[in-house]
Design a protein around this motif. Structure first.
Motif, short mmCIF file in Angstrom:
data_model
loop_
_atom_site.label_atom_id
_atom_site.label_comp_id
_atom_site.label_asym_id
_atom_site.label_seq_id
_atom_site.Cartn_x
_atom_site.Cartn_y
_atom_site.Cartn_z
N SER A 1 0.24 5.87 -5.17
CA SER A 1 -0.53 5.79 -3.93
C SER A 1 -1.51 4.48 -3.93
O SER A 1 -2.68 4.73 -3.53
CB SER A 1 -1.25 7.13 -3.89
N LYS B 1 -3.92 1.35 -3.16
CA LYS B 1 -4.56 0.81 -2.11
C LYS B 1 -5.07 -0.57 -2.12
O LYS B 1 -5.12 -1.15 -3.27
CB LYS B 1 -5.79 1.99 -1.91
N PRO B 2 -5.28 -1.26 -1.02
CA PRO B 2 -5.59 -2.57 -1.15
C PRO B 2 -6.94 -2.53 -2.28
O PRO B 2 -6.93 -3.72 -3.00
CB PRO B 2 -6.14 -3.04 0.30
N ASP B 3 -7.81 -1.80 -2.12
CA ASP B 3 -8.90 -1.85 -3.04
C ASP B 3 -8.64 -1.51 -4.51
O ASP B 3 -9.54 -1.93 -5.21
CB ASP B 3 -9.99 -0.43 -2.41
N ASP B 4 -7.44 -1.19 -4.66
CA ASP B 4 -6.88 -1.25 -6.28
C ASP B 4 -6.59 -2.77 -6.65
O ASP B 4 -6.22 -3.02 -7.71
CB ASP B 4 -5.63 -0.52 -6.31
N VAL C 1 -2.37 -5.32 -4.17
CA VAL C 1 -1.77 -4.42 -3.24
C VAL C 1 -2.07 -4.84 -2.01
O VAL C 1 -3.08 -5.19 -1.41
CB VAL C 1 -2.55 -2.96 -3.38
N SER C 2 -0.85 -5.32 -1.36
CA SER C 2 -1.01 -6.03 -0.07
C SER C 2 0.42 -5.73 0.68
O SER C 2 1.49 -5.53 0.21
CB SER C 2 -0.95 -7.47 -0.28
N SER C 3 0.24 -5.69 2.21
CA SER C 3 1.25 -5.67 3.03
C SER C 3 1.85 -6.99 3.38
O SER C 3 2.83 -7.19 4.14
CB SER C 3 1.10 -4.66 3.93
N ARG D 1 -4.64 9.67 -8.49
CA ARG D 1 -3.62 8.91 -8.20
C ARG D 1 -3.20 8.04 -9.59
O ARG D 1 -1.99 7.84 -9.38
CB ARG D 1 -4.10 7.77 -7.19
N SER E 1 -12.68 7.00 -8.13
CA SER E 1 -11.75 6.10 -7.03
C SER E 1 -10.27 6.19 -7.28
O SER E 1 -9.75 6.07 -6.42
CB SER E 1 -12.14 4.38 -7.07
N PRO F 1 0.80 -1.12 -0.02
CA PRO F 1 -0.06 0.26 -0.04
C PRO F 1 0.81 1.22 0.17
O PRO F 1 1.94 1.24 0.82
CB PRO F 1 -0.71 -0.20 1.31
N GLY F 2 0.52 1.99 -0.96
CA GLY F 2 1.22 3.35 -1.05
C GLY F 2 2.10 3.38 -2.02
O GLY F 2 2.73 4.37 -2.47
#
Length: 118
Positions: free
Chosen positions: A84, A86-89, A116-118, A66, A62, A13-14
């Motif tokens: 930037s 996000k997990p929702d991407d 997109v995940s940590s 970005r 959304s 993320p980010g």
């Protein structure tokens, strides 16, 4: 007509990714192009579109601010710069060329996975 996407992958993320779609088999500069995405159980949705000259763009709410769509008509490519993230991407991202006969006849690439995940 062939559309080949590349550039997907796993990002925190980010972070940022740049997707690219290489087109062939048609006169690329004559068509508007778009990037779309799909997650399991949901319909494919428009992410960003660009006109044939690269002068006019539009974005899903959304991703505004970005993501940036661009094209190079000399190279027959359309890119999507994603910042930037996000997990929702998280989704499979598809390049699309419209058809004058309607959406059912549009051309799609094979898709590239963005996670997109940590």
């Amino acid at each position: 007509v062939q559309l080949v996407e590349s550039g997907g992958g796993l990002v925190q993320p980010g972070g940022s990714l740049r997707l690219s779609c290489k087109a062939s088999g048609f006169t690329f500069s004559m068509y508007d192009m778009s990037w779309n995405r799909q997650t399991p159980g949901k319909e494919r949705e428009l992410v960003a579109a660009i006109d044939r000259a690269g002068a006019v763009t539009n974005y899903a709410d959304s991703v505004k601010g970005r993501f940036t769509i661009s094209r190079d008509n000399a190279k027959n490519t359309v890119d999507l710069q994603m910042n930037s993230l996000k997990p929702d991407d998280t989704a499979v991202y598809y390049c699309k060329r419209p058809s004058r006969y309607g959406d059912a006849f549009a051309y799609w690439g094979q898709g590239t996975q963005v996670t997109v995940s940590s």
